[in-house]
Motif scaffolding. Sequence first.
Motif, PDB file in Angstrom:
ATOM      1  N   ALA A   1     133.025 -29.022  41.838  1.00 50.73           N
ATOM      2  CA  ALA A   1     132.634 -27.965  40.912  1.00 50.73           C
ATOM      3  C   ALA A   1     131.874 -28.516  39.710  1.00 50.73           C
ATOM      4  CB  ALA A   1     133.866 -27.184  40.457  1.00 50.73           C
ATOM      5  N   ALA A   2     132.234 -29.736  39.301  1.00 50.90           N
ATOM      6  CA  ALA A   2     131.589 -30.332  38.134  1.00 50.90           C
ATOM      7  C   ALA A   2     130.153 -30.751  38.410  1.00 50.90           C
ATOM      8  CB  ALA A   2     132.392 -31.538  37.654  1.00 50.90           C
ATOM      9  N   GLY A   3     129.821 -30.975  39.679  1.00 47.35           N
ATOM     10  CA  GLY A   3     128.451 -31.351  40.017  1.00 47.35           C
ATOM     11  C   GLY A   3     128.351 -31.830  41.448  1.00 47.35           C
ATOM     12  N   HIS A   4     127.424 -31.228  42.234  1.00 42.22           N
ATOM     13  CA  HIS A   4     127.262 -31.625  43.627  1.00 42.22           C
ATOM     14  C   HIS A   4     125.801 -31.486  44.045  1.00 42.22           C
ATOM     15  CE1 HIS A   4     128.282 -27.258  43.651  1.00 42.22           C
ATOM     16  NE2 HIS A   4     127.313 -27.202  44.544  1.00 42.22           N
ATOM     17  N   LEU A   5     125.479 -32.024  45.190  1.00 37.41           N
ATOM     18  CA  LEU A   5     124.130 -31.908  45.724  1.00 37.41           C
ATOM     19  C   LEU A   5     123.819 -30.456  46.072  1.00 37.41           C
ATOM     20  CD1 LEU A   5     123.857 -34.900  48.227  1.00 37.41           C
ATOM     21  CD2 LEU A   5     122.536 -34.597  46.111  1.00 37.41           C
ATOM     22  N   PRO A   6     122.650 -29.967  45.726  1.00 36.66           N
ATOM     23  CA  PRO A   6     122.275 -28.614  46.148  1.00 36.66           C
ATOM     24  C   PRO A   6     122.333 -28.496  47.676  1.00 36.66           C
ATOM     25  CG  PRO A   6     120.762 -29.422  44.474  1.00 36.66           C
ATOM     26  CD  PRO A   6     121.632 -30.584  44.853  1.00 36.66           C
ATOM     27  N   GLY A   7     122.970 -27.436  48.134  1.00 36.77           N
ATOM     28  CA  GLY A   7     123.076 -27.196  49.568  1.00 36.77           C
ATOM     29  C   GLY A   7     124.266 -27.824  50.243  1.00 36.77           C
ATOM     30  N   ALA A   8     125.040 -28.640  49.516  1.00 41.02           N
ATOM     31  CA  ALA A   8     126.207 -29.287  50.114  1.00 41.02           C
ATOM     32  C   ALA A   8     127.408 -28.353  50.074  1.00 41.02           C
ATOM     33  CB  ALA A   8     126.521 -30.590  49.392  1.00 41.02           C
ATOM     34  N   ARG A   9     128.084 -28.229  51.178  1.00 43.05           N
ATOM     35  CA  ARG A   9     129.293 -27.412  51.238  1.00 43.05           C
ATOM     36  C   ARG A   9     130.505 -28.275  50.947  1.00 43.05           C
ATOM     37  NH1 ARG A   9     131.322 -23.461  56.235  1.00 43.05           N
ATOM     38  NH2 ARG A   9     133.183 -22.696  55.172  1.00 43.05           N
ATOM     39  N   HIS A  10     131.432 -27.758  50.164  1.00 44.55           N
ATOM     40  CA  HIS A  10     132.626 -28.527  49.848  1.00 44.55           C
ATOM     41  C   HIS A  10     133.661 -28.377  50.949  1.00 44.55           C
ATOM     42  CE1 HIS A  10     136.647 -29.068  47.768  1.00 44.55           C
ATOM     43  NE2 HIS A  10     136.081 -30.256  47.780  1.00 44.55           N
ATOM     44  N   VAL A  11     134.021 -29.506  51.570  1.00 46.98           N
ATOM     45  CA  VAL A  11     135.120 -29.564  52.537  1.00 46.98           C
ATOM     46  C   VAL A  11     135.817 -30.907  52.333  1.00 46.98           C
ATOM     47  CG1 VAL A  11     135.843 -29.353  54.925  1.00 46.98           C
ATOM     48  CG2 VAL A  11     133.705 -28.281  54.190  1.00 46.98           C
ATOM     49  N   PRO A  12     137.021 -30.939  51.750  1.00 42.49           N
ATOM     50  CA  PRO A  12     137.714 -32.221  51.594  1.00 42.49           C
ATOM     51  C   PRO A  12     137.785 -32.959  52.927  1.00 42.49           C
ATOM     52  CG  PRO A  12     138.879 -30.492  50.425  1.00 42.49           C
ATOM     53  CD  PRO A  12     137.806 -29.817  51.222  1.00 42.49           C
ATOM     54  N   GLY A  13     137.584 -34.277  52.864  1.00 42.46           N
ATOM     55  CA  GLY A  13     137.419 -35.049  54.088  1.00 42.46           C
ATOM     56  C   GLY A  13     138.550 -34.934  55.085  1.00 42.46           C
TER      57      GLY A  13
ATOM     58  N   ARG B   1     117.019 -30.316  64.693  1.00 41.44           N
ATOM     59  CA  ARG B   1     118.421 -30.327  65.079  1.00 41.44           C
ATOM     60  C   ARG B   1     119.255 -29.752  63.939  1.00 41.44           C
ATOM     61  NH1 ARG B   1     120.908 -36.293  65.428  1.00 41.44           N
ATOM     62  NH2 ARG B   1     122.470 -34.950  66.345  1.00 41.44           N
ATOM     63  N   THR B   2     120.473 -29.387  64.276  1.00 45.16           N
ATOM     64  CA  THR B   2     121.388 -28.848  63.274  1.00 45.16           C
ATOM     65  C   THR B   2     121.921 -29.982  62.408  1.00 45.16           C
ATOM     66  OG1 THR B   2     122.029 -27.047  64.743  1.00 45.16           O
ATOM     67  CG2 THR B   2     123.538 -27.581  62.928  1.00 45.16           C
ATOM     68  N   ILE B   3     121.859 -29.791  61.093  1.00 46.36           N
ATOM     69  CA  ILE B   3     122.366 -30.788  60.147  1.00 46.36           C
ATOM     70  C   ILE B   3     123.354 -30.093  59.209  1.00 46.36           C
ATOM     71  CG2 ILE B   3     121.782 -32.412  58.311  1.00 46.36           C
ATOM     72  CD1 ILE B   3     118.988 -32.621  59.544  1.00 46.36           C
ATOM     73  N   TYR B   4     124.555 -30.617  59.155  1.00 40.78           N
ATOM     74  CA  TYR B   4     125.564 -30.139  58.208  1.00 40.78           C
ATOM     75  C   TYR B   4     125.666 -31.140  57.066  1.00 40.78           C
ATOM     76  CZ  TYR B   4     127.211 -27.112  62.019  1.00 40.78           C
ATOM     77  OH  TYR B   4     127.314 -26.188  63.024  1.00 40.78           O
ATOM     78  N   LEU B   5     125.652 -30.642  55.828  1.00 36.18           N
ATOM     79  CA  LEU B   5     125.804 -31.488  54.651  1.00 36.18           C
ATOM     80  C   LEU B   5     127.104 -31.095  53.956  1.00 36.18           C
ATOM     81  CD1 LEU B   5     124.837 -33.569  52.583  1.00 36.18           C
ATOM     82  CD2 LEU B   5     123.454 -31.754  51.521  1.00 36.18           C
ATOM     83  N   PHE B   6     128.082 -32.000  53.980  1.00 32.89           N
ATOM     84  CA  PHE B   6     129.394 -31.721  53.406  1.00 32.89           C
ATOM     85  C   PHE B   6     129.696 -32.683  52.262  1.00 32.89           C
ATOM     86  CE2 PHE B   6     130.266 -30.437  57.966  1.00 32.89           C
ATOM     87  CZ  PHE B   6     130.229 -29.076  57.721  1.00 32.89           C
ATOM     88  N   ASP B   7     130.233 -32.138  51.180  1.00 30.30           N
ATOM     89  CA  ASP B   7     130.745 -32.930  50.062  1.00 30.30           C
ATOM     90  C   ASP B   7     132.250 -33.058  50.273  1.00 30.30           C
ATOM     91  OD1 ASP B   7     131.864 -33.666  47.492  1.00 30.30           O
ATOM     92  OD2 ASP B   7     129.975 -33.077  46.571  1.00 30.30           O
ATOM     93  N   VAL B   8     132.740 -34.290  50.476  1.00 28.08           N
ATOM     94  CA  VAL B   8     134.130 -34.487  50.893  1.00 28.08           C
ATOM     95  C   VAL B   8     135.039 -34.931  49.745  1.00 28.08           C
ATOM     96  CG1 VAL B   8     133.554 -34.928  53.297  1.00 28.08           C
ATOM     97  CG2 VAL B   8     133.551 -36.837  51.678  1.00 28.08           C
ATOM     98  N   ARG B   9     134.590 -34.757  48.513  1.00 28.06           N
ATOM     99  CA  ARG B   9     135.415 -35.099  47.353  1.00 28.06           C
ATOM    100  C   ARG B   9     136.413 -33.975  47.075  1.00 28.06           C
ATOM    101  NH1 ARG B   9     131.276 -35.536  42.824  1.00 28.06           N
ATOM    102  NH2 ARG B   9     130.534 -33.669  43.891  1.00 28.06           N
ATOM    103  N   ASP B  10     137.163 -34.102  45.978  1.00 26.83           N
ATOM    104  CA  ASP B  10     138.104 -33.030  45.654  1.00 26.83           C
ATOM    105  C   ASP B  10     137.383 -31.876  44.957  1.00 26.83           C
ATOM    106  OD1 ASP B  10     137.988 -33.497  42.859  1.00 26.83           O
ATOM    107  OD2 ASP B  10     139.725 -34.813  42.897  1.00 26.83           O
TER     108      ASP B  10
END
Length: 534
Positions: free
Chosen positions: A295-307, A281-290
Amino acid sequence: MAKNALPLRHYSDIRYALLQRQEIALLDVREEAYYAEGHPLFAANVPLSKLELEILNRVPRLTTPVTLYDNGEGLAQIAAERLIALGYRNVALLAGGLQGWREAGGELFIDVNSPGKAFGELVESLAHTPSLAAQEVNALLQSDEPVVVLDSRRFDEYQTMSIPGGISVPGAELVLRARDLAPSPETKIIVNCAGRTRSIIGTQSLVNAGVRNPVYALRNGTIGWTLAGLTLAHQQNRRYGETNETAQLQAARAAREVADRAGVQRLTLAGLAALQAQDRRTIYLFDVRDAEEYAAGHLPGARHVPGGQLVQETDHYASVRGALIVLADEKSVRADMSASWLAQMGWDVAVLDELNAVDLTQRGDWKPVVPSLPALPETTPEQLAAWLEAGDTLVLDFTTSANYVASHIPGAAWLQRSLLTLMGSASLPAAKRYVVTCGSSLLARYAVEELSTLTPCPVTVLKGGNAAWRAAGLPVEQGETRLLQPRNDRYRRPYEGTDNSAAVMQAYLDWEYGLIAQLERDGTHGFNVLTPQS
């Protein structure tokens, strides 16, 4: 490929998939200005002119059922051929296109991000979200009562125009930051956006999370403020600060309770990896922080989209209805609150548990996945300047029309790739050499092959695009100096900017008020709003 070789999906097929919560990507491949004139509720806008830049991120699984449509322009067939060439294996056209949807009884929604906006109206109606009119808020601000105004939009929107004295606290940050910004429970909290949706969702977030303060949405946002004859501020720069430990713990506990009530799932990193490995199935991984935290550090493959933006613009980021959305936030509050709203909007959503700073190993900005291209001939800004001086070269700029008007290479012509596709060589002004560009030249690179089939003249990419030209200190010009087609690449939002007429703003509000009735007629939304009794 023959014009009729592609399979068709009908209105009834799409409706069935939506009601059964099956995966479906219904894509409108027209430009945004036309999409905004009318589209199905869960249709996502992926214009043909930008297809390669967006599709692998918005529809990441190649076996997803993808249905394409236009309004008779012939764009959907071309888009389908490109998707098949990219490896998509379940592509169909919507029977009859947009007209077929309408004739089958399908509801059409105008504007953009219609699911999020319609959901906001339903939330206010069912949860009875408290609100105050602009005149009431203004009276509070002029009084001695303690009050804070929290602007739940993006910071750039807040800077363009805002309520005097307002503080920028984008939507998903509200529950995390409110206790620090209004430490006294006597302080009234006013949440605003430009129109209605983010005010409603932000206010109800604080209510759902049990914030002790009196909380109200500014009814109709900055539009309501303007229609009331009040003056907006510009270029304000008040932003939230750090949270104290006690406030953060309280916010985390409250947000988790709300997420649990909404039916949000929990996942570990190991569990996420197992799901991703199955590719079922399709899985989207979003980082919802600012943005700074990301930029200072995130999960590999996570796209940044503020919540807050993710809840407002879900269709833009998660374009496969029925997919699983996974949210990351090591403080948990923003992920839990955002997930609670997505679950209420009918999404299958999970939050990553036990996420720690040591897991956030990737640095820098998010980079989209784009199809690979062969090596292409390039030229430097300095060489292009010499060619332009010689008078035998035409620059074709494929950036957004807004960026082109703001600043472009002198003499450059603006167009979209879809013009090349539909008009062919007739759309090209004469030149002995063509140089393609855009902001970074990423999109422009995908135009080289098409251009090369339309002209025997050499086609070259400006290395680094318009950004490199400006960085070299070379001259630019502004304005609509050489448009090869109408500026239809972006719909002008009635709540943006400061020069919209009162009639346009009021019409937009009237449309929002009517969205609940449209949801009832459409019948596919699957929204389930938390209320005090639920």
